[in-house]
Design a protein around this motif. Structure first.
Motif, PDB file in Angstrom:
ATOM      1  N   UNK A 140       0.810  -1.146  -0.029  1.00  0.00           N
ATOM      2  CA  UNK A 140      -0.073   0.064   0.149  1.00  0.00           C
ATOM      3  C   UNK A 140       0.838   1.354   0.004  1.00  0.00           C
ATOM      4  N   UNK A 141       0.859   2.036  -0.905  1.00  0.00           N
ATOM      5  CA  UNK A 141       1.388   3.420  -1.096  1.00  0.00           C
ATOM      6  C   UNK A 141       0.799   4.580  -0.495  1.00  0.00           C
ATOM      7  N   UNK A 142       1.477   5.507   0.037  1.00  0.00           N
ATOM      8  CA  UNK A 142       1.068   6.581   0.755  1.00  0.00           C
ATOM      9  C   UNK A 142       1.635   7.680   0.011  1.00  0.00           C
ATOM     10  N   UNK A 143       0.856   8.659  -0.782  1.00  0.00           N
ATOM     11  CA  UNK A 143       1.643   9.332  -1.735  1.00  0.00           C
ATOM     12  C   UNK A 143       1.628  10.750  -1.341  1.00  0.00           C
ATOM     13  N   UNK A 144       2.573  11.596  -1.444  1.00  0.00           N
ATOM     14  CA  UNK A 144       2.779  13.092  -1.578  1.00  0.00           C
ATOM     15  C   UNK A 144       2.721  13.799  -2.662  1.00  0.00           C
TER      16      UNK A 144
END
Length: 338
Positions: A240-244
């Protein structure tokens, strides 16, 4: 590019905000940009949060002075809301096509810059049998050892951890219920420690397995310097990727310098600088495919292929479900360590 460089140099300055030098190696990025183009970088409030960045744009709409940010780097949800409020302007960098579609605004108003992937940080002095996937955490050998990095009723990192567990246990980006079910099982098994994990608790072994963003975990291993021994694992499933995201202020006093900054950050050079700070640049998959990542960096960064990027609507729906049902479904009162 030559025309853009000339126009940016004529402006002579770029105003950034909320970029601590030790976050994703921004210190090197800023110094490299200054040296490469001879443009002054005016660094506003390095420790600001995403909300502060948005307020700085609003507060300086009619101000072309040094307090007005040209560019912002904010949490994923702030990209769309800033566009809706007319606070940012579109610009598509020359490497636009290699930014994943799910991590950018189709019109170019905002675009993912880097991301973390949820990982397991394991004190291997305490627990030498390192879990490789979410399901492994249910094994009795992890009794009293697994902890979240926040309270899933309030912390985005913890909420997204539950969401990631759903992906690995029969749920989907549109259905996070399986994540609540997984953590209910983890709590019933006695494996979930109801403390908010930090690196200190991992070091003492009080929370031998911390679930956290991989850039935090990798930096923690460096800080431990072998005491304790520790490993970072990207789970085999539920990546799971958490993006800025980056954007240019609609009121940027130095719009050409802002565009040049974006070109620099989204070049292979800029993306590699972020990678040195353990952040996965948004174009990492493209750079891996082309074989342009230095070997020493590849050896340090885990392979996170297959990581998914939820949409804003999916994130919001999952958050609503998890926050509302954590107490009834899981019943673990996750608290800060005393």
């Amino acid at each position: 590019m030559a025309d853009l460089v000339a126009a940016a140099q004529a402006e002579g300055m770029l105003s950034t905000i909320a970029l601590p030098h030790d976050w994703c190696n921004y210190g090197e990025a800023i110094e490299t940009f200054k040296a490469k183009y001879g443009i002054e970088v005016n660094e506003l409030n390095p420790d600001a949060g995403s909300g502060d960045e948005i307020e700085a744009i609003k507060a300086n709409k009619d101000n072309t002075g040094p307090q007005a940010p040209d560019v912002i780097d904010v949490g994923f949800a702030f990209g769309e809301s800033s566009k809706a409020e007319g606070l940012i302007q579109p610009y598509k960098v020359s490497t636009w096509d290699s930014i994943p579609d799910e991590a950018k605004d189709a019109e170019g108003y905002w675009y993912g810059d880097y991301y973390g992937v949820l990982s397991f940080l394991v004190n291997t002095d305490v627990q030498p049998d390192v879990p490789q996937d979410w399901a492994d955490l249910l094994d009795p050998k992890y009794n009293g050892q697994v902890a979240l990095s926040g309270d899933p009723r309030t912390s985005n990192q913890a909420i997204q951890t539950v969401y990631a567990a759903a992906l690995a246990n029969g749920g989907s980006l549109d259905d996070a219920q399986a994540g609540l079910d997984f953590f209910a099982d983890l709590n019933s098994a006695g494996n979930l420690v109801p403390l908010i994990a930090n690196n200190g608790l991992v070091a003492t072994g009080e929370t031998a397995v911390r679930i956290t963003w991989d850039y935090n975990a990798l930096a923690a291993v460096d800080s431990f310097e072998g005491n304790p021994a520790a490993q970072v694992v990207i789970p085999a499933t539920g990546r799971f990727a958490g993006v800025y995201v980056q954007a240019i202020s609609a009121y940027a006093p130095h719009p050409n310098a802002a565009k040049l900054w974006m070109e620099f950050l989204y070049s292979d050079e800029g993306q590699t600088i972020w990678m040195k700070g353990y952040c996965h640049p948004i174009r990492e998959a493209d750079m891996r495919d082309r074989g342009v990542i230095p070997a020493d960096l590849l050896a340090k960064l885990p392979d996170v292929s297959g990581a998914v990027f939820p949409s804003l609507d999916q994130l919001n729906a999952a958050k609503e479900l998890i926050v509302a049902n954590w107490d009834s479904a899981v019943g673990a009162d996750v608290q800060a360590a005393p």
